[in-house]
Write an enzyme that holds these catalytic residues in place. Structure first.
Site, PDB file in Angstrom:
ATOM      1  CG  HIS A 168      57.886  16.377  56.754  1.00 33.81           C
ATOM      2  ND1 HIS A 168      58.019  16.397  55.382  1.00 33.81           N
ATOM      3  CD2 HIS A 168      56.715  17.351  56.814  1.00 33.81           C
ATOM      4  CE1 HIS A 168      57.000  16.725  54.801  1.00 33.81           C
ATOM      5  NE2 HIS A 168      56.106  17.590  55.645  1.00 33.81           N
ATOM      6  CG  ASP A 203      48.923  18.164  53.086  1.00 36.97           C
ATOM      7  OD1 ASP A 203      49.661  18.594  53.925  1.00 36.97           O
ATOM      8  OD2 ASP A 203      49.642  17.216  52.383  1.00 36.97           O
ATOM      9  CG  HIS A 204      49.283  14.969  56.288  1.00 36.21           C
ATOM     10  ND1 HIS A 204      49.697  13.727  56.112  1.00 36.21           N
ATOM     11  CD2 HIS A 204      49.824  15.920  55.284  1.00 36.21           C
ATOM     12  CE1 HIS A 204      50.271  13.691  54.942  1.00 36.21           C
ATOM     13  NE2 HIS A 204      50.370  14.947  54.580  1.00 36.21           N
ATOM     14  CG  ASP A 210      53.850  14.528  54.116  1.00 34.53           C
ATOM     15  OD1 ASP A 210      53.349  13.292  53.746  1.00 34.53           O
ATOM     16  OD2 ASP A 210      53.548  15.571  54.000  1.00 34.53           O
ATOM     17  CG  HIS A 259      52.940  20.490  56.648  1.00 34.73           C
ATOM     18  ND1 HIS A 259      54.216  19.822  56.133  1.00 34.73           N
ATOM     19  CD2 HIS A 259      53.220  21.633  57.037  1.00 34.73           C
ATOM     20  CE1 HIS A 259      55.141  20.528  56.413  1.00 34.73           C
ATOM     21  NE2 HIS A 259      54.645  21.747  56.763  1.00 34.73           N
TER      22      HIS A 259
END
Length: 305
Positions: free
Chosen positions: A141, A68-69, A212, A66
């Site tokens: 996730h 944001d990582h 996450d 993802h």
């Protein structure tokens, strides 16, 4: 070891929190190092506000793909290369991280001038550098996602030099062998077992850094007994169902895991942008009501392990 949080927001940056990235500073007297866990957009800029720069990084661990990582990784790699740093770098991550790096570099006409190794991981031990071991745990996730458990090897106990001198062993090369627990033969024929003169081993430090995740079976094994657990608290307890549906955890679930795993300390991160400072304090209070040894990470927070 110490943790330096470069980004603590979930999904998108805010005015006070960038997206996920955590430095692990390995404070070893002879083999220090710096590792990075996740690399959200803007990570290299956040590093400019610390004592560390991309050239010091030896290893990068990506939890999942993802943005944001991950979206800060191509820029960080390019800046590291432009700085002329020749030292090798290894990137660990889920299936697809190799393709992501290769594609972004190719389409942007970029490259790296240092040895870059990419390891696509699966659950299990992924690294042992002689001082510490890293184990990956598959989490819950929507994308393939991992948490990483870093455990230092136990350190040998101190050598009882006074007792050895009383036994007629003079300081010198033999002390090194005895400190390693070996048996040595003295000039008079006596054999001395180093293990008999060593204090108990000193347990190595340990940290669990979660990607996450919604609550899952692997989480307990990942966190069990660590000194520090770093875990997302994306949403408050009242929004637990929504958090789980998106592969995330609530404050209540995270704190309960910390208690059940008997960790030394919980550090909260990956905070939804919906929470202002007052809301963040409410998240912290919800965790501390279940697990008092909880801290809330802010960007540039530093925590010893």
């Amino acid at each position: 070891m110490e943790l330096i949080f470069l980004g603590t927001s979930a999904g998108v940056p805010t005015r006070s929190r960038n997206v996920t990235a955590i430095l692990l500073h390995l404070q070893h007297p002879t083999q220090p190092g710096v590792w990075l866990f996740d690399c959200g957009e803007g990570t290299q800029h956040q590093m400019l506000n610390t004592a560390f720069h991309p050239g010091k990084l030896e290893r990068i661990f990506i939890s999942h793909l993802h943005g944001d990582h991950l979206f800060g990784l191509p820029g960080l790699l390019c800046s590291r290369s432009m700085a002329g740093n020749p030292h090798p770098l290894t990137v660990y991550g889920p299936q697809g991280v190799r393709e992501f790096i290769a594609t972004t570099l190719r389409l942007s006409g970029s490259w790296t001038d240092f040895p870059l190794q990419i390891e696509e991981v699966s659950a299990g031990d992924i690294l042992d550098d002689g001082l510490r071991k890293v184990t990956a745990f598959r989490l819950e996730h929507p994308l393939e996602c991992y948490g990483y458990r870093v455990v230092e090897h136990d350190k040998p106990g101190a050598l009882n030099a006074r007792a050895l001198k009383a036994a007629g062993v003079t300081p010198g090369p033999l002390f090194q062998a005895l400190k390693a627990g070996k048996t040595v033969t003295l000039a008079d024929g006596r054999q001395i077992n180093g293990a008999d003169y060593l204090a108990p081993a000193v347990a190595g430090k340990s940290v669990a850094i979660f990607g996450d995740t919604a609550p899952c079976e692997a989480a307990l094994a990942l966190a069990q007994g660590v000194d520090v657990m770093v875990h997302e608290t994306t949403l408050d307890a009242s929004m637990e169902e929504k958090a789980n549906a998106r592969g995330h955890s609530s404050t209540r679930q995270t704190a309960t895991l910390a208690r059940e795993a008997a960790v030394g300390r919980l550090i909260m991160t990956h905070i939804s942008s919906r929470y202002d400072d007052k809301g963040c304090q409410r998240l912290l209070a919800e965790c501390r009501a279940i697990f008092p040894a909880t801290e809330l990470a802010y960007d540039f927070s530093v925590f010893p392990v």
